[in-house]
Design a protein around this motif. Structure first.
Motif, short mmCIF file in Angstrom:
data_model
loop_
_atom_site.label_atom_id
_atom_site.label_comp_id
_atom_site.label_asym_id
_atom_site.label_seq_id
_atom_site.Cartn_x
_atom_site.Cartn_y
_atom_site.Cartn_z
N GLY A 56 -1.19 -0.67 -15.47
CA GLY A 56 -2.42 -0.79 -15.40
C GLY A 56 -3.14 0.57 -15.47
O GLY A 56 -2.25 1.91 -15.82
N ALA A 103 0.65 -1.16 0.24
CA ALA A 103 -0.51 0.03 -0.47
C ALA A 103 0.88 1.69 -0.36
O ALA A 103 1.05 2.01 -0.90
N HIS A 136 -6.55 -7.78 -4.96
CA HIS A 136 -5.95 -9.20 -5.36
C HIS A 136 -4.90 -9.48 -4.65
O HIS A 136 -3.39 -8.06 -5.30
N THR A 164 -2.30 -6.90 -6.52
CA THR A 164 -2.50 -5.90 -7.40
C THR A 164 -3.55 -4.87 -6.63
O THR A 164 -4.28 -5.36 -5.97
N MET A 165 -2.72 -3.42 -6.83
CA MET A 165 -3.92 -2.70 -6.25
C MET A 165 -4.40 -1.56 -6.94
O MET A 165 -4.42 -1.15 -8.07
N THR A 194 -5.63 1.42 -13.37
CA THR A 194 -6.73 2.12 -12.89
C THR A 194 -6.17 1.51 -11.41
O THR A 194 -5.79 1.49 -10.72
N THR A 251 -6.30 -2.65 -1.63
CA THR A 251 -5.67 -4.05 -2.36
C THR A 251 -6.53 -4.65 -2.97
O THR A 251 -7.54 -4.53 -2.15
N LEU A 275 -7.96 4.74 -6.63
CA LEU A 275 -9.49 5.31 -6.43
C LEU A 275 -9.63 6.78 -6.45
O LEU A 275 -8.77 7.48 -6.06
C1 LIG Z 1 -4.14 -1.96 2.50
C2 LIG Z 1 -5.55 -2.42 2.49
O1 LIG Z 1 -5.53 -3.02 3.25
S1 LIG Z 1 -6.99 -1.95 1.40
C3 LIG Z 1 -8.61 -2.52 2.53
C4 LIG Z 1 -8.47 -4.66 1.78
N1 LIG Z 1 -9.66 -3.77 -0.23
C5 LIG Z 1 -10.48 -3.11 -0.07
O2 LIG Z 1 -11.17 -3.05 1.22
C6 LIG Z 1 -11.16 -3.11 -1.14
C7 LIG Z 1 -12.54 -3.85 -1.91
N2 LIG Z 1 -12.82 -3.54 -3.43
C8 LIG Z 1 -13.52 -2.66 -3.72
O3 LIG Z 1 -13.52 -1.90 -3.42
C9 LIG Z 1 -13.40 -3.47 -5.94
O4 LIG Z 1 -13.41 -3.81 -5.43
C10 LIG Z 1 -12.53 -1.97 -5.88
C11 LIG Z 1 -12.83 0.27 -6.10
C12 LIG Z 1 -11.08 -2.05 -5.41
C13 LIG Z 1 -12.60 -2.54 -7.09
O5 LIG Z 1 -14.07 -2.30 -8.13
P1 LIG Z 1 -14.70 -3.77 -9.52
O6 LIG Z 1 -15.24 -2.92 -9.79
O7 LIG Z 1 -13.56 -4.97 -9.40
O8 LIG Z 1 -12.55 -2.06 -10.42
P2 LIG Z 1 -12.95 -2.80 -11.92
O9 LIG Z 1 -13.38 -3.85 -11.81
O10 LIG Z 1 -13.13 -1.87 -12.64
O11 LIG Z 1 -11.20 -2.94 -12.05
C14 LIG Z 1 -10.04 -2.09 -11.14
C15 LIG Z 1 -8.69 -2.24 -11.68
O12 LIG Z 1 -8.56 -4.03 -11.07
C16 LIG Z 1 -7.90 -4.97 -11.67
N3 LIG Z 1 -8.80 -5.94 -10.81
C17 LIG Z 1 -9.91 -6.31 -10.72
N4 LIG Z 1 -10.22 -7.72 -10.60
C18 LIG Z 1 -9.15 -8.62 -10.29
C19 LIG Z 1 -8.91 -9.27 -9.56
N5 LIG Z 1 -9.23 -10.32 -9.09
N6 LIG Z 1 -7.08 -9.57 -10.04
C20 LIG Z 1 -6.27 -8.70 -10.35
N7 LIG Z 1 -7.03 -7.41 -10.98
C21 LIG Z 1 -7.90 -7.55 -10.96
C22 LIG Z 1 -8.82 -4.72 -13.04
O13 LIG Z 1 -8.15 -5.31 -14.27
C23 LIG Z 1 -8.72 -2.81 -13.17
O14 LIG Z 1 -7.68 -2.89 -13.03
P3 LIG Z 1 -7.07 -1.53 -14.75
O15 LIG Z 1 -8.26 -0.65 -15.23
O16 LIG Z 1 -6.00 -1.67 -13.83
O17 LIG Z 1 -6.69 -2.20 -15.54
#
Ligand SMILES: CC(=O)SCCNC(=O)CCNC(=O)[C@H](O)C(C)(C)COP(=O)(O)OP(=O)(O)OC[C@H]1O[C@@H](n2cnc3c(N)ncnc32)[C@H](O)[C@@H]1OP(=O)(O)O
Length: 129
Positions: free
Chosen positions: A76, A34, A50, A102-103, A78, A48, A106
């Motif tokens: 990438g 992060a 994935h 993958t980060m 985003t 984060t 936002l």
């Molecule tokens: C530091 C921390 O601890 S953070 C806390 C833990 N994390 C969280 O709480 C995040 C919770 N998740 C979310 O809020 C949402 O899933 C979001 C906002 C991150 C993403 O929303 P999505 O609708 O999946 O976004 P979207 O489909 O537009 O993808 C965004 C990007 O992620 C990538 N992505 C999406 N899913 C995956 C996946 N499974 N594996 C790898 N990359 C992925 C996409 O390819 C895209 O990248 P790009 O724009 O560079 O091509």
């Protein structure tokens, strides 16, 4: 790969087997990923999305010093994809490797947002601008 952070394994970081608790190590890796992403993308709203499978290769014990390395796999639109290796400085052994983290960058509404970055930037080069 550049190793940015070091950690000292303390009693509170251990599992019942008296070695470094895996969950603690993953928390350190997530924080490192992060921080790295926030600095590279110049946005504090990075989460984060994935993490690929992890491979615990060896462990560390109380008093060991470990270092956490991060490298960029891909910029990438985003997202930024990183890889990570953690090494035990005392034994020189790899503790864990994570091939893909993958980060996502936002906007202020929590939606994925284009970051416009294509290559690693160094703080010293930014200061010169
Ligand atoms: C530091 C921390 O601890 S953070 C806390 C833990 N994390 C969280 O709480 C995040 C919770 N998740 C979310 O809020 C949402 O899933 C979001 C906002 C991150 C993403 O929303 P999505 O609708 O999946 O976004 P979207 O489909 O537009 O993808 C965004 C990007 O992620 C990538 N992505 C999406 N899913 C995956 C996946 N499974 N594996 C790898 N990359 C992925 C996409 O390819 C895209 O990248 P790009 O724009 O560079 O091509």
């Amino acid at each position: 790969m550049r190793f940015h952070s070091r950690k000292w394994v303390k009693p509170e970081d251990l599992n019942p087997n008296h070695t470094l608790f895996g969950g603690k190590l993953l928390a350190w890796i997530d924080e490192e990923a992060a921080l790295y992403s926030i600095i590279q993308l110049e946005n504090e709203r990075v989460v984060t999305k994935h993490m690929s499978e992890i491979n615990f290769v060896s462990s560390a014990k109380q008093g060991d010093i470990i270092e956490i390395g991060i490298d960029v796999v891909k910029f990438g639109k985003t997202s930024i994809t990183l890889k990570c290796e953690v090494r035990n400085i005392m034994t020189k052994e790899t503790i864990i490797t994570v091939n893909s983290i993958t980060m996502v960058n936002l906007d202020s509404f929590g939606r994925p947002s284009m970051h416009g970055k294509t290559a690693i930037e160094f703080i010293k080069d930014r200061v010169k601008k």
